[in-house]
Design a protein around this motif. Sequence first.
Motif, mmCIF file in Angstrom:
data_model
loop_
_atom_site.group_PDB
_atom_site.id
_atom_site.type_symbol
_atom_site.label_atom_id
_atom_site.label_comp_id
_atom_site.label_asym_id
_atom_site.label_seq_id
_atom_site.Cartn_x
_atom_site.Cartn_y
_atom_site.Cartn_z
ATOM 1 N N PHE A 21 0.978 -1.275 0.021
ATOM 2 C CA PHE A 21 0.119 -0.079 -0.151
ATOM 3 C C PHE A 21 0.816 1.162 -0.098
ATOM 4 O O PHE A 21 0.456 2.465 0.168
ATOM 5 C CB PHE A 21 -0.993 -0.110 1.186
ATOM 6 C CG PHE A 21 -2.066 -1.276 1.064
ATOM 7 C CD1 PHE A 21 -2.746 -1.475 0.279
ATOM 8 C CD2 PHE A 21 -1.906 -2.267 2.115
ATOM 9 C CE1 PHE A 21 -3.711 -2.166 0.055
ATOM 10 C CE2 PHE A 21 -2.878 -3.299 2.017
ATOM 11 C CZ PHE A 21 -3.933 -3.284 0.915
ATOM 12 N N ASN A 22 2.084 1.252 -0.365
ATOM 13 C CA ASN A 22 3.122 2.233 -0.422
ATOM 14 C C ASN A 22 3.956 2.256 -1.880
ATOM 15 O O ASN A 22 4.952 2.070 -2.015
ATOM 16 C CB ASN A 22 4.059 2.209 0.644
ATOM 17 C CG ASN A 22 4.951 3.356 0.860
ATOM 18 O OD1 ASN A 22 4.502 4.603 0.645
ATOM 19 N ND2 ASN A 22 6.289 3.123 0.719
ATOM 20 N N PRO A 23 3.084 2.413 -2.821
ATOM 21 C CA PRO A 23 3.696 2.319 -4.211
ATOM 22 C C PRO A 23 4.722 3.359 -4.327
ATOM 23 O O PRO A 23 4.403 4.362 -4.065
ATOM 24 C CB PRO A 23 2.261 2.408 -5.081
ATOM 25 C CG PRO A 23 1.373 3.006 -4.223
ATOM 26 C CD PRO A 23 1.552 2.674 -2.922
ATOM 27 N N SER A 24 5.704 2.934 -4.998
ATOM 28 C CA SER A 24 6.750 3.607 -5.157
ATOM 29 C C SER A 24 7.101 3.929 -6.793
ATOM 30 O O SER A 24 8.212 4.384 -7.032
ATOM 31 C CB SER A 24 7.958 3.708 -4.643
ATOM 32 O OG SER A 24 7.860 3.594 -2.998
ATOM 33 N N GLY A 25 6.274 3.564 -7.594
ATOM 34 C CA GLY A 25 6.546 3.467 -9.095
ATOM 35 C C GLY A 25 5.334 3.184 -9.913
ATOM 36 O O GLY A 25 4.217 2.558 -9.125
ATOM 37 N N TYR A 76 14.451 -0.162 -1.427
ATOM 38 C CA TYR A 76 13.293 -1.073 -1.440
ATOM 39 C C TYR A 76 13.373 -2.577 -1.096
ATOM 40 O O TYR A 76 14.455 -2.906 -1.603
ATOM 41 C CB TYR A 76 12.533 -0.955 -2.719
ATOM 42 C CG TYR A 76 12.596 0.381 -3.362
ATOM 43 C CD1 TYR A 76 11.262 1.302 -2.856
ATOM 44 C CD2 TYR A 76 13.174 1.261 -4.016
ATOM 45 C CE1 TYR A 76 10.946 2.486 -3.173
ATOM 46 C CE2 TYR A 76 13.244 2.443 -4.210
ATOM 47 C CZ TYR A 76 11.989 3.388 -3.878
ATOM 48 O OH TYR A 76 11.688 4.525 -4.026
ATOM 49 N N TYR A 77 12.620 -2.997 -0.247
ATOM 50 C CA TYR A 77 12.669 -4.148 0.162
ATOM 51 C C TYR A 77 12.454 -5.337 -0.875
ATOM 52 O O TYR A 77 11.249 -5.265 -1.611
ATOM 53 C CB TYR A 77 11.758 -4.450 1.441
ATOM 54 C CG TYR A 77 11.632 -5.915 1.851
ATOM 55 C CD1 TYR A 77 12.549 -6.655 2.628
ATOM 56 C CD2 TYR A 77 10.605 -6.560 1.448
ATOM 57 C CE1 TYR A 77 12.384 -7.870 3.187
ATOM 58 C CE2 TYR A 77 10.312 -7.937 1.811
ATOM 59 C CZ TYR A 77 11.184 -8.364 2.564
ATOM 60 O OH TYR A 77 10.971 -9.958 3.200
ATOM 61 N N PRO A 113 7.603 -5.545 -3.183
ATOM 62 C CA PRO A 113 6.466 -5.093 -3.194
ATOM 63 C C PRO A 113 6.210 -3.426 -3.414
ATOM 64 O O PRO A 113 5.241 -3.119 -4.044
ATOM 65 C CB PRO A 113 6.008 -5.377 -1.597
ATOM 66 C CG PRO A 113 7.180 -6.132 -1.397
ATOM 67 C CD PRO A 113 8.375 -6.020 -2.168
ATOM 68 N N GLU A 114 6.919 -2.620 -3.033
ATOM 69 C CA GLU A 114 6.875 -1.047 -3.273
ATOM 70 C C GLU A 114 6.986 -0.700 -4.789
ATOM 71 O O GLU A 114 6.569 0.181 -5.122
ATOM 72 C CB GLU A 114 7.930 -0.390 -2.392
ATOM 73 C CG GLU A 114 7.340 -0.359 -1.057
ATOM 74 C CD GLU A 114 8.420 0.399 -0.171
ATOM 75 O OE1 GLU A 114 8.148 1.483 0.240
ATOM 76 O OE2 GLU A 114 9.535 -0.418 -0.049
ATOM 77 N N LEU A 133 -1.961 -1.323 -7.213
ATOM 78 C CA LEU A 133 -2.802 -0.816 -5.845
ATOM 79 C C LEU A 133 -4.151 -0.641 -6.274
ATOM 80 O O LEU A 133 -4.955 -0.698 -5.482
ATOM 81 C CB LEU A 133 -2.013 0.411 -5.310
ATOM 82 C CG LEU A 133 -2.674 0.869 -3.953
ATOM 83 C CD1 LEU A 133 -2.900 -0.201 -3.000
ATOM 84 C CD2 LEU A 133 -1.859 2.128 -3.625
ATOM 85 N N HIS A 134 -4.607 0.277 -7.545
ATOM 86 C CA HIS A 134 -5.574 0.612 -7.955
ATOM 87 C C HIS A 134 -6.464 -0.839 -8.211
ATOM 88 O O HIS A 134 -7.542 -0.708 -7.842
ATOM 89 C CB HIS A 134 -5.438 1.379 -9.199
ATOM 90 C CG HIS A 134 -4.760 2.783 -9.012
ATOM 91 N ND1 HIS A 134 -4.322 3.532 -10.076
ATOM 92 C CD2 HIS A 134 -4.831 3.538 -7.964
ATOM 93 C CE1 HIS A 134 -3.888 4.574 -9.581
ATOM 94 N NE2 HIS A 134 -4.015 4.448 -8.304
#
Length: 305
Positions: free
Chosen positions: A34-38, A206-207, A180-181, A45-46
Amino acid sequence: MSKRLSSGRLRMVSVLAAGLLVLLSGCDRRYLIFNPSGPVAEKELHLIILSAVLCAVVVIPVLALLIFIVYRYRDKPGNKAPYTPEWSDSKILEIVWWGVPIIIIGILGVYTAKTTYSLVKPPVEDVKPITIQVTSLDWKWLFQYPDQKIATVNYAEIPAGVPVQFHLTSDQMMNSFWVPELGGQEYTMPGMAMRLWLQADQPGTYYGSGANFTGKGFAHMKFKVVAKPQAEFNQWAKQVKKTAPALTEAKYQQLAQKGLSEKQTYSSYPERLFLDTIDRNGGKYMKPEMKHGGHDMSMMDHDNE
């Protein structure tokens, strides 16, 4: 008896308190998906939000009706709820409980297909992408950079704001590559090369991890994806090229053995290492007439198709 009850209650309170502390201690952790970075993660997420909303359209009314029916038709003296033992069907209800799910599945199917097909292309078209070849091993990750001719183990560096096409395979058990991100997971399979587009909009760390169980070292198959400005990425690649040792075939065979590994960096690697890994593992599953000496490099390229 009272002492035993008191001690039992004390233990129960202690367990509940410990559980509450665990829950509270996790409140500050980010929910990575729930923390998209791309752009890829944002689209996914949408899709998750749409799926949750459509599910809620069904689940919430059903739960509300359950509560209403249990209350309205409960066995209680003087309950004036209508009693209709000969009732058999209702056209209106049939339309509702068949029609609504069909509409929801139709909406979700169309949107899912549209989003999925949009993710097979670079997230942005006006920036030249880079390619990283990823090989999952037991229990580590090997990243190869065909353009820079360098390699890393258990970490990857990428330029921020640049589309990255990951080519994924496995030299051991099937696994799943997941950051995930930046986007959803993609499987790594022996004898096959899967593709995954990702992009980090901003510099950051990013993990990443393996998302498929592969034995006792599975929990340690974690890595970090470090996104840097393009100039810093170029400088890092040049520094690796100058200072790191080479990854030879012999070193790769050692790396491919079962076991854990620390982060490693290599200034070069055998040119066909990734493709040879696919060929070597693909020979176990391909029919004799399908075997060939190599793969067409154009099939592995990231041309703007």
